[in-house]
Scaffold this motif. Structure first.
Motif, PDB file in Angstrom:
ATOM      1  N   ALA A  99      -5.346  -1.987  -5.992  1.00 48.49           N
ATOM      2  CA  ALA A  99      -5.936  -1.448  -7.219  1.00 48.49           C
ATOM      3  C   ALA A  99      -6.962  -0.362  -6.902  1.00 48.49           C
ATOM      4  O   ALA A  99      -7.061   0.648  -7.615  1.00 48.49           O
ATOM      5  N   VAL A 100      -7.714  -0.556  -5.825  1.00 48.81           N
ATOM      6  CA  VAL A 100      -8.699   0.449  -5.427  1.00 48.81           C
ATOM      7  C   VAL A 100      -7.993   1.747  -5.018  1.00 48.81           C
ATOM      8  O   VAL A 100      -8.399   2.851  -5.410  1.00 48.81           O
ATOM      9  N   ASP A 149      -5.024   2.741  -5.947  1.00 46.68           N
ATOM     10  CA  ASP A 149      -4.435   3.352  -7.148  1.00 46.68           C
ATOM     11  C   ASP A 149      -5.486   4.161  -7.905  1.00 46.68           C
ATOM     12  O   ASP A 149      -5.190   5.238  -8.436  1.00 46.68           O
ATOM     13  N   TYR A 150      -6.702   3.650  -7.934  1.00 51.20           N
ATOM     14  CA  TYR A 150      -7.773   4.318  -8.678  1.00 51.20           C
ATOM     15  C   TYR A 150      -8.217   5.597  -7.977  1.00 51.20           C
ATOM     16  O   TYR A 150      -8.334   6.660  -8.608  1.00 51.20           O
ATOM     17  N   TYR A 151      -8.441   5.527  -6.660  1.00 47.28           N
ATOM     18  CA  TYR A 151      -9.014   6.666  -5.940  1.00 47.28           C
ATOM     19  C   TYR A 151      -7.969   7.636  -5.379  1.00 47.28           C
ATOM     20  O   TYR A 151      -8.273   8.805  -5.173  1.00 47.28           O
ATOM     21  N   GLY A 195      -3.617   7.497  -8.332  1.00 48.03           N
ATOM     22  CA  GLY A 195      -3.705   7.829  -9.748  1.00 48.03           C
ATOM     23  C   GLY A 195      -4.153   9.266  -9.960  1.00 48.03           C
ATOM     24  O   GLY A 195      -4.186  10.085  -9.032  1.00 48.03           O
ATOM     25  N   ARG A 225      -9.676  11.130 -12.565  1.00 51.36           N
ATOM     26  CA  ARG A 225     -10.174   9.958 -13.283  1.00 51.36           C
ATOM     27  C   ARG A 225     -11.417   9.349 -12.644  1.00 51.36           C
ATOM     28  O   ARG A 225     -12.352   8.949 -13.334  1.00 51.36           O
ATOM     29  N   ALA A 226     -11.421   9.260 -11.295  1.00 54.15           N
ATOM     30  CA  ALA A 226     -12.529   8.578 -10.623  1.00 54.15           C
ATOM     31  C   ALA A 226     -13.846   9.312 -10.769  1.00 54.15           C
ATOM     32  O   ALA A 226     -14.916   8.719 -10.559  1.00 54.15           O
TER      33      ALA A 226
END
Length: 340
Positions: free
Chosen positions: A294-295, A297-299, A302, A306-307
């Motif tokens: 998940a980390v 995917d976020y940084y 994705g 977004r971050a």
């Protein structure tokens, strides 16, 4: 190996000065650009015969010693592993390219000789001036493509992937590429990371005599494979991370290629990330790995904006757009953490 798989799409009648790179890159699938290199002097020399092609190349050969692969006749030209996977089935030497070309013409059914991924500007300087593609697309403005030459007898390079997009220009002799999309990696049974035939991890499957008991997923890979049968003058485009097995089908073969990534030079290779992930993530508990996914995917995977979009511009730091200076700071930070 027989030409199993779906034939790679061919584009006929392409103007060599107007290759539709935007279309190719957008589609992200292999395509043969038929006869785009048919009028190159090297291709014309090859049509006159192997000796004529070798003599043409000898005009450009520099004094820099090349690495020559010596593949014993019992290996059928296949660069791979000896039994057990802890040693290679060939030897290497350093030699003069001009003499190596002459030796290739005399091997007959004996050992195969192969010069792979030799830098054109170092080993045959000036060759690309008379034999080259017009690279008119924004992708090529980020960094200069790597130009290499591949010369050999009837050789077989096992399935592997490149980390860059590729334009493979078949100039002398015929070649067969068998290609697989990146998601087939598990069904191709990659070999060791520590010892590789030529730098990239390769499939352990013997395509000529596959052991389906040991490699049951290979049937699934074959079902989605694509095959490109290249004649001299054909150019094959395929995207980064597509697996490909390359068979040289004639006694003397020459290919030139272009590798490139549409990213600036300060962007590192993800292969380093894979190695570090093996060190830092692979052996953690599954619950932790899912959380780290998940980390990532976020940084990373994705939307890059977004971050940072909820932070003031002055507070974004490494989350902001990456430029050369930011890349240096990030690399220094990584090295500091690795050396603690």
């Amino acid at each position: 190996m027989t030409s199993e798989g779906t034939p790679v799409a061919r584009m006929e009648g392409i103007d060599p000065a107007a290759i539709p790179f935007g279309e190719l890159i957008e589609a992200q699938r292999p395509v043969v650009l038929a006869e785009v290199a048919a009028d190159w002097p090297l291709t014309r020399a090859g049509r006159a015969g192997a000796r004529e092609a070798a003599h043409y190349l000898q005009r450009y050969a520099s004094d820099a010693p090349v690495t020559v692969f010596h593949i014993p006749s019992e290996s059928g030209g296949r660069l791979h592993y000896a039994a057990g996977g802890t040693a290679l089935n060939f030897t290497t030497s350093r030699g003069d390219l001009g003499q190596t070309l002459a030796d290739m013409l005399e091997t007959g059914d004996g050992e195969a000789l192969y010069v792979g991924s030799a830098d054109i500007e170092r080993f045959v300087p000036g060759l690309a001036t008379e034999n080259g593609l017009d690279l008119e697309h924004p992708d090529f403005r980020h960094r200069e493509p790597i130009k290499s030459i591949w010369i050999g007898n009837r050789t077989v390079v096992p399935a592997h992937y490149d980390t860059s997009n590729n334009l493979a220009c078949c100039t002398v002799g015929r070649r067969r590429f068998t290609l697989f999309p990146p998601d087939q990696i598990a069904n191709l049974y990659p070999g060791p990371l520590d010892l590789t035939p030529a730098g990239q991890v390769v499939s352990m499957v013997d395509f000529d005599e596959p052991d389906h008991a040991a490699h049951p997923g290979f049937r699934e890979a074959l079902a989605v494979s694509q095959v490109a049968e290249l004649k001299p003058g054909d150019v094959l485009f395929y995207p980064a991370l597509w697996w490909h097995r390359v068979e040289a089908l004639d006694p003397f073969n020459v290919m030139m290629n272009y590798w490139w990534n549409p990213v600036p030079t300060f962007v590192d290779t993800p292969e380093t990330t894979v190695l570090h992930a093996i060190l830092s993530l692979r052996d953690r508990p599954e619950t932790e790995k899912r959380a780290w996914q998940a980390v990532f995917d976020y940084y990373v995977f994705g939307d890059a904006r977004r971050a940072a979009e909820h932070l003031p511009p002055e507070a974004r730091g490494l989350l902001g757009p990456l430029d050369e200076m930011a890349a240096r700071r990030l690399r220094a930070r990584i090295l500091h953490r690795m050396n603690r």
